[in-house]
Design an enzyme around this catalytic site. Structure first.
Site, short mmCIF file in Angstrom:
data_model
loop_
_atom_site.label_atom_id
_atom_site.label_comp_id
_atom_site.label_asym_id
_atom_site.label_seq_id
_atom_site.Cartn_x
_atom_site.Cartn_y
_atom_site.Cartn_z
N LYS A 292 0.86 -1.19 0.00
CA LYS A 292 0.00 0.00 0.00
C LYS A 292 0.89 1.23 0.00
CE LYS A 292 -2.45 1.38 3.64
NZ LYS A 292 -3.56 1.43 4.62
N ASP B 158 -3.52 4.92 -0.80
CA ASP B 158 -4.27 5.49 0.33
C ASP B 158 -4.15 7.00 0.27
OD1 ASP B 158 -5.53 6.14 2.64
OD2 ASP B 158 -4.15 5.09 3.99
N GLU C 208 -7.87 3.91 -1.07
CA GLU C 208 -8.52 4.23 0.21
C GLU C 208 -8.88 5.71 0.24
OE1 GLU C 208 -6.62 3.07 3.84
OE2 GLU C 208 -5.82 1.22 2.93
N ASP D 157 -11.90 3.96 5.02
CA ASP D 157 -11.02 3.98 6.19
C ASP D 157 -11.51 5.04 7.17
OD1 ASP D 157 -9.04 4.00 8.05
OD2 ASP D 157 -7.37 4.29 6.67
N LYS E 29 -9.31 -0.13 11.76
CA LYS E 29 -8.32 0.07 12.82
C LYS E 29 -9.03 -0.13 14.16
CE LYS E 29 -5.51 3.49 10.30
NZ LYS E 29 -6.35 3.68 9.09
#
Length: 1495
Positions: free
Chosen positions: A995, A1027, A1053, A1076, A1104
């Protein structure tokens, strides 16, 4: 009883506001309620108050059968007690509603307080009895008249503008909404009214009359019809048609409005003389109680008689079948027999389906079928069939009247009707058929008849009583008169280990009430059928609460599992109510055989299809519950109960998740949403087949009560039932609309009716029954939002409406199958875990201690969350390693390491940890925690007593499988070539997924070049992700996506800075997206927010756990992603090897979960390609984990709370106080002046003190009268002792503080302590650096309000001394201010800690002396306040929120906001913020003390 002394309004208000209310436990009957109140008054007599004036109020919830109107009507004509009154609660009351027994209201007898006043400025409105005080049942109410002058000596009244006459009853029954309250009031004032002993004597006289007549209660309209109690009325109130009341003010004076029939032509004696023929006479006698009517010429005499009768409500319908079902529904709702009148012939046959249902459901019906006379039967006459025993065995009894004739006494008609009604309402209840043949003339054609046939009926004509009163003698079940068989049953129940209470079909609200009290007493797992009234319940408390009654709502779902079915082996089963909707529950009961299977119902019918019943008790549910509650206190295996609780929690979570996460509108979703929509006091009626089964299986098991918190808490019950009905006798689909309409009329509630489309079409004729009602247009719901809007409209508007829900049969069959499969799998998994973790004696482990260490690890490169402009040459990662030691010696470890993206910082986390170290010690870890389905949140709330908002929660999930996939992460600050080189090196190490962080620079062109170069360098076989962290505008994101489309990114993301553009981005670019930050921002139920992201272009969710709220919430989000075919990516946030190992195990858990999900959905699991980490290795690492001392920079050392005493003298008083101290031994910067008026010591605050004492010395001081403080008066005795005013207490406080330190201090005060802190800050600012005011007030400015409050506090203090602390605290916490605290899981423990004061006399002096009514008002002083103040209040504390905002307005208006920050409202907390949400309070305190910005 003598003439009562009246107070003027001002003195009365002063007395009434001293009132102390005691909530008593709910009871099974009105009689028990009176007996309990009598016991309370006797206890009061044994410890009489020393105060010269005061008022006590006792209240308790009684069952719904307690009727105010019935109680009023049963009072003797020659009453010894006045006043007596009944006041209707109905919005549009009518006289006819009284006769139907559906009028709810208030009954009062006697007068505890009378007050009157004459003023030209009083209201000029017409006289009317009305409530004078609050409509809440938790406060005193007065009733009386405006503009009326009552002469008590002459017993007369007259109009007098400006006069008032009001009284508070001594005994009162208030049918408040759907929960009746019995209330008793005792008041005295030595100087102006009566002494306490005289008040008790007057109360006992009133009580004796009220209690005595309970056994003599008559029908509600008996007194009203003859009007004999109203003849003395001297005042007509004919203009007040909207008000309905009757009041007897003396033996010669009554006043009423809209209570009796005024039309003299309707009097029975006059009507009888005018009957044109004998048919009309007999018909009138027959329909005396008729309320249902069908068309047809042969029934004309009955039709005419019913239509003209003043007390019948006649419903006409074109379809006799619909009409019969309407009558059936009415009887179900009202619990009274409905009467059906039909013509002869096939009209009678059309009643048959409803008769069958009534017979099977034990519902009373009276069927009056007109017929041809005998000479026209079987001779070919028109509309003539054999109607004798037409309904066969489905009618409880058949009566055939002869054709009317004056040769037979009319008494035959009356006794036949009386006998029929008695049989219909006697066990077993059911339909009674009375065949009524008539000869011509059928109309009102005159024909002479002999009056001798009504001879001997004078007594019946002169009153409203039935001709024959049937009086059944009932033998109640008690411990003393229990027979041998009942004694055997009680022994079986007492000895049960694995008992189950099954609540089947319960039709009466009284029985629902009794079943609820029985369930609470038994403490067994309770299996609830949809028709029990307790399957769908309204709760006051949080859904996370460990409820005091273990309702097993999901048993039908759990029994899908073979393992659960095999495990579920009860030794005693009590079933209340015969019928059960769930087939699997019946099979479970059969599977438990041979066990003791006890069936209780009030009829002798046989309901034992499996032939396993061991004991059959014919008794009312109330009688059986009363016997069991009094005679038996059984135990239950804790392991049995806890495993069932864990299983039910799992199944409830699973079904809720599957239903809520499905985007389309499904029938199970309808079943859940319907109950969530209806308000308290409503009822439900379900059609057969799937509607009632879906409700039984999938109905919500927790719904917020819409009653006020004070009302529900006053009942003593955490929930209350919702009336649910249906046609489950024969379970047919015919006549359901008609039955539901009748049910709504009968129960007099707003009814939500749920029916299938075929059933709806089968009874469309029933819609004709609604033609005279208010309609709104029908609406169609094709999605969840439409359904919610339609249900909201249907419940909030006073109209009848039809809501059609569109759904496909095939889709619903597939969804039901899917739901069953997932629930079965979840149940197997839960039982497997719970069975392994449970042991013989306990299923929990106690925590011995908790500790933590701060670590600091050097990083090779700054974390990607760090700023690009950071000047730090060396990057570090800091966090805390937590250790948890159990009593068995085992130790577990966890990690908390917040980053910039977390809500909390390191200081926040450490404060929380310091608090938890104190709060968690000795708590038990329950074995349902590994289920991860609300179990962690529930444990945190129930065990620790704090809302589930702890920072970055971690826990370890033990798994037994191997690889977990890990993706590499690269920042892209360097050139494209630099980034590509790093990526190629990672590939060489074995990573197959990378990523890349993008959007770090202003121009997306550099990111485009980077992605293209990396793809060229690593090849096509490596998975690439980007991301953007929401950094791009929509146009920038689109430009990037189009430019790298050929690079085959797995996803980007968060490409856009506006979450509303995400779906639009997917559709325009076709590039896959992962969520995210969007997930991190979800505050409430994630499933509701995620629904709008169920787009095929959104392919992954990056989770997360440390950011979104721990593994429990992370597991929920991951489950949603997997359920919808999206990838769940667990994202670490630079945790250490400890945190990463836990993440690896969690990720493996999710991988295994995904395999199961895809298998159940017949899908192939998505392939996983990345560098692997072994979950088994991670597990071994955790088991052998040791902290590297080289990275530890600090270890928490448990602080001891130091306790010592300080003595000071002031104004002839020697004061010694206990001081609790913790923190660094440096100059005092913080001092807690803590008091909730009756707190024993400052120990409530020790966890909070420890939390913030890492850099501050914290001190808690016991105020005078509290804890271990002592007062001694130097040579002063009795009345000469000085009052403990706020000036004296502040002087004492300042001297204590001077003894502690010469420096300024920060004061923190709560409630009374807040007032003392504020007073000290304003008057002694040289000693105070800052002050925190928690739930405090500057005082009262209004003189009347001050006088009232002073009197109230004086009476409280007197009660404390005379009746003890337990009596005082019960009344204290019954007040509305503490409604939120009373819902706290530790409330009982909190109150128990308040009951340990040694010196009640001094405590009483403090409560009186420090009354806010005596304290000088500080409102004006606030304008000149120089000391910074932080005002803190709970968001649920409406009263003190308003005070806090006004205080801040005063301060900021004069001084600006530089010194004092804005009001801090603590979420999820009421008045006691330090107990209800301590972590949020700790943050607010630290921010103020440290001078940080208030967040």
């Amino acid at each position: 009883m003598g003439i009562d002394k009246a107070l003027d309004a001002k003195d009365a208000a002063l007395l009434v506001n001293t009132c102390i209310t005691h909530n008593l436990a709910p009871v099974l009957s009105l009689e028990q309620g009176l007996d309990r109140i009598k016991e309370a008054v006797e206890d009061l007599k044994a410890n009489p108050p020393s105060c010269s004036s005061g008022m006590y109020r006792f209240q308790l919830a009684v069952p719904p059968s307690a009727k105010a109107l019935n109680w009023f009507c049963s009072q003797p004509e020659a009453s010894d007690v006045f006043p007596l009154f009944f006041l209707s609660n109905e919005e549009n009351p009518t006289y006819k509603s009284l006769s139907l027994g559906r009028t709810r209201g208030v009954f009062g007898i006697g007068s505890a307080v009378i007050f009157e006043e004459s003023s030209p400025h009083a209201s000029q409105k017409s006289s009317a009895i009305r409530r004078y005080l609050s409509a809440e049942p938790t406060s005193s109410k007065a009733y009386g008249f405006l503009d009326i002058e009552f002469d008590t000596k002459m017993s007369t009244i007259k109009h007098q503008n400006g006069s008032i006459y009001f009284f508070i009853p001594q005994i009162e029954l208030d049918e408040f909404e759907d929960i009746p309250f019995l209330i008793a009031t005792l008041a005295w004032d030595d100087s102006s009214m009566c002494t306490f002993n005289e008040a008790v004597q007057r109360f006992e006289l009133t009580f004796d009359q009220a209690r005595r007549v309970l056994v003599e209660m008559v029908r509600a309209n008996a007194m009203l019809l003859d009007g004999k109690h109203l003849e003395a009325s001297t005042l007509k109130l004919v203009s007040l048609l909207s008000c309905q009341f009757v009041a007897r003010l003396s033996s010669t004076l009554s006043i009423a409005n809209n209570m009796n029939q005024r039309d003299e032509t309707n009097q029975v004696s006059n009507i009888i003389q005018d009957f044109p023929n004998i048919n009309a006479l007999w018909a009138y006698f027959i329909v005396e109680e008729c309320t249902r009517l069908a068309p047809g010429s042969r029934s004309s005499p009955l039709t005419i008689a019913a239509a003209s009768h003043p007390l019948t409500t006649c419903i006409a319908c074109i379809d006799e079948r619909s009409l019969a079902f309407h009558a059936l529904g009415y009887a179900k709702g009202s619990q009274k027999p409905a009467v059906v009148i039909t013509s002869s012939g096939t009209a009678v046959s059309n009643l048959f389906p409803a008769v069958v249902e009534a017979s099977q459901s034990f519902v009373p019906l009276l069927l009056l079928t007109a017929d041809r006379p005998p000479e026209l039967i079987d001779v070919g006459a028109n509309q003539a069939i054999n109607q004798v025993n037409h309904f066969g065995t489905f009618a409880r009894q058949f009566f055939s009247l002869p054709p009317p004739t004056d040769d037979i006494s009319a008494k035959l008609v009356l006794t036949t009707i009386d006998s029929a009604v008695f049989k219909a309402t006697s066990s077993p209840n059911g339909p009674i058929h009375i065949n009524c043949p008539f000869r011509e003339p059928l109309g009102n054609s005159p024909r002479n008849w002999n009056r001798n046939c009504i001879s001997g009926l004078d007594f019946w004509i002169s009153n409203a009583e039935p001709f024959t009163n049937y009086i059944p003698l009932q033998q109640s079940l008690t411990c003393n008169n229990a027979s041998g068989h009942i004694t055997e049953v009680l022994k079986l129940i007492q000895g049960a280990n694995n008992g189950i209470l099954v609540l089947g079909s319960i039709h009466k609200e009284n029985d629902m009430w009794a079943a609820l009290l029985l369930a609470k007493h038994l403490s067994w797992p309770v299996v609830v059928d949809i028709q029990s009234g307790l399957r769908l319940r309204k709760y006051l408390s949080s859904f996370l609460d460990s409820k005091d009654i273990l309702f097993v709502d999901q048993l039908d779902q759990l029994l899908l599992s073979d393992s659960v079915r095999a495990w579920m082996q009860a030794d005693v089963i009590i079933q209340i109510g015969s019928r059960i909707t769930g087939r699997r529950i019946s099979q479970m009961i059969e599977h438990c055989a041979p066990c003791s299977y006890i069936m209780v119902d009030d009829h002798p019918g046989r309901h034992d299809p499996s032939h396993i019943m061991t004991h059959r008790i014919q008794s009312t549910i109330t009688e059986f519950s009363d016997c069991l509650i009094k005679c038996c206190t059984p135990g239950v295996s804790k392991k049995w109960g806890d495993i069932i609780r864990g299983l039910d929690t799992t199944a409830a979570w699973e079904t809720s998740f599957i239903i809520d996460s499905e985007q389309s509108l499904t029938e199970p979703y309808v079943a859940r949403k319907i109950f969530e929509t209806i308000r308290c006091g409503s009822a439900l009626f379900y059609g057969n087949s799937m509607p009632i089964r879906d409700a039984d299986m999938y109905g919500s098991n927790w719904v917020q009560c819409t009653h006020s918190a004070s009302l529900m808490l006053s009942t003593g019950l955490s929930c209350h039932p919702v009336h649910v009905s249906g046609n489950r006798g024969a379970s047919g689909i015919d006549g359901l609309i008609s039955t539901a309409i009748g049910f709504a009329v009968g129960c007099n509630k707003r009814v939500l009716f749920v029916i299938g489309d075929i059933s709806f079409l089968h009874d469309t004729n029933g819609l004709a029954l609604l033609r005279q009602r208010t309609w709104c247009e029908a609406c169609t719901s094709a999605n969840k939002k439409d359904l919610q809007d339609a249900l909201f409209t249907s419940q909030r508007e006073d109209v009848d409406c039809v809501v059609e829900v569109e759904s496909g049969i095939d889709t619903n069959v597939a969804f039901h199958s899917n739901l069953r499969d997932f629930t079965r799998k979840a149940s197997d998994h839960a039982l497997n875990i719970l069975s392994k973790l449970s042991v013989a004696d306990s299923n929990s482990h106690k925590i011995n201690k908790m500790g933590y260490s701060l670590y600091r690890v050097q990083l090779n490169a700054p974390p990607t969350s760090a700023s690009m402009n950071s000047n730090n040459s060396t990057a570090y990662r800091e966090g805390f390693v937590i250790s948890l030691s159990l009593e068995d010696g085992s130790i577990g470890f966890g990690e908390v390491a917040p980053l910039e993206i977390h809500k909390e910082n390191l200081l926040d986390v450490e404060e929380q940890l310091r608090f938890l170290i104190h709060a968690i010690e000795g708590k038990a870890i329950n074995n349902i925690l590994p289920l991860l389905k609300s179990s962690v949140s529930s444990w945190i709330w129930n065990s620790l007593g704090i809302p589930c908002t702890i920072a970055s929660k971690r826990r370890i999930v033990k798994m037994s499988s191997s690889a977990v996939q890990i993706c590499a992460l690269i920042d892209s600050y360097g050139s494209p070539m630099d980034t590509a080189l790093i990526a190629s090196n990672l590939v060489a190490e074995g990573f197959t997924a990378i990523k890349i962080k993008v959007a770090r620079r202003a121009d997306p062109d550099e990111d485009i070049a980077t992605i293209q170069e990396v793809r060229r360098k690593v090849g096509q076989h490596i998975v690439l992700r980007a991301d953007a962290n929401r950094k791009w505008t929509y146009d920038e994101a689109v430009k990037f996506a189009r430019s790298v489309k050929d690079c085959c990114l797995q996803y980007i993301e968060e490409p856009v800075n506006n979450e509303d553009d995400i779906v639009k981005f997917c559709e325009e670019t076709g590039v896959p997206v992962a969520l995210d930050e969007t997930i991190n921002c979800i505050k409430e139920n994630p499933l509701e927010v995620l629904q709008k992201y169920n787009h095929s272009g959104i392919v992954a969710l990056v989770i997360k756990p440390g950011v979104i709220g721990g593994f429990e919430k992370a597991a929920l989000v991951a489950r949603w992603a997997q359920q919808h075919g999206k990838t769940a990516v667990v994202s670490a946030a630079f945790e250490s090897s400890l945190g990463l190992s836990a993440y690896i195990q969690f990720a493996r858990y999710l991988d295994l979960q995904n395999v199961e999900i895809q298998s159940l959905m017949n899908n192939e699991p998505a392939p996983i390609t990345a560098h692997g980490a072994d979950a088994v290795d991670a597990g071994r690492f955790l088991q052998k984990f040791q902290i590297n001392p080289d990275v530890v920079v600090g270890t928490f050392i448990q602080e001891q709370v130091r306790q010592y005493q300080i003595a000071v003298d002031t104004e002839g008083v020697a004061f010694t106080t206990n001081v609790l101290e913790t923190g660094e031994s440096i100059d005092v910067r913080y001092c807690s002046c803590l008091s909730s008026r009756i707190s024993r010591t400052g120990r409530d605050w020790i966890p909070i003190m420890k939390a913030i004492s890492s850099s501050t010395r914290c001190i808690a001081i016991d105020l005078p009268g509290h804890g271990g403080s002592k007062l001694q008066y130097h040579g002063i005795n009795g009345s000469d002792q000085p009052n403990l005013s706020i000036d004296v207490v502040v002087d004492i406080l300042c001297k204590v503080l001077n003894n502690l330190t010469p420096q300024k201090v920060i004061l923190v005060g709560y409630s009374m302590g807040a007032r003392i802190s504020l007073y000290t800050a304003l008057k002694c600012s040289d000693k105070v650096e800052k002050a925190v005011i928690i739930s405090g007030s500057p005082g009262l400015t209004d003189n009347d309000a001050r006088a009232i409050r002073k009197a109230k506090d004086d009476f409280r203090a007197s009660t404390l001394v005379s009746n003890g602390l337990e009596f005082f605290t019960e009344a204290w916490y019954a007040e509305g201010l503490w409604a939120s605290l009373r819902s706290h899981p530790h409330f009982k423990e909190i109150v128990s800690n308040r009951l340990q004061h040694d010196d009640l006399h001094t405590l009483g002096k403090v409560l009186s002396g420090l009354s806010i009514g005596r304290q000088p008002s500080l409102w004006e002083d606030l304008k000149h306040c120089k000391v910074p103040l932080q005002i803190i209040v709970g968001e649920k504390d409406v009263k003190f929120k308003a005070i806090a905002r006004e205080m801040y307005s005063k301060i900021s208006h004069e001084n600006g906001s530089r010194n004092s920050p804005p009001v801090a409202e603590i979420p999820n907390a009421g008045h006691s913020v330090h107990l209800e949400n301590p972590l949020a309070l700790i943050t607010a305190l630290r921010q103020f003390i440290k001078g940080e910005k208030n967040t």
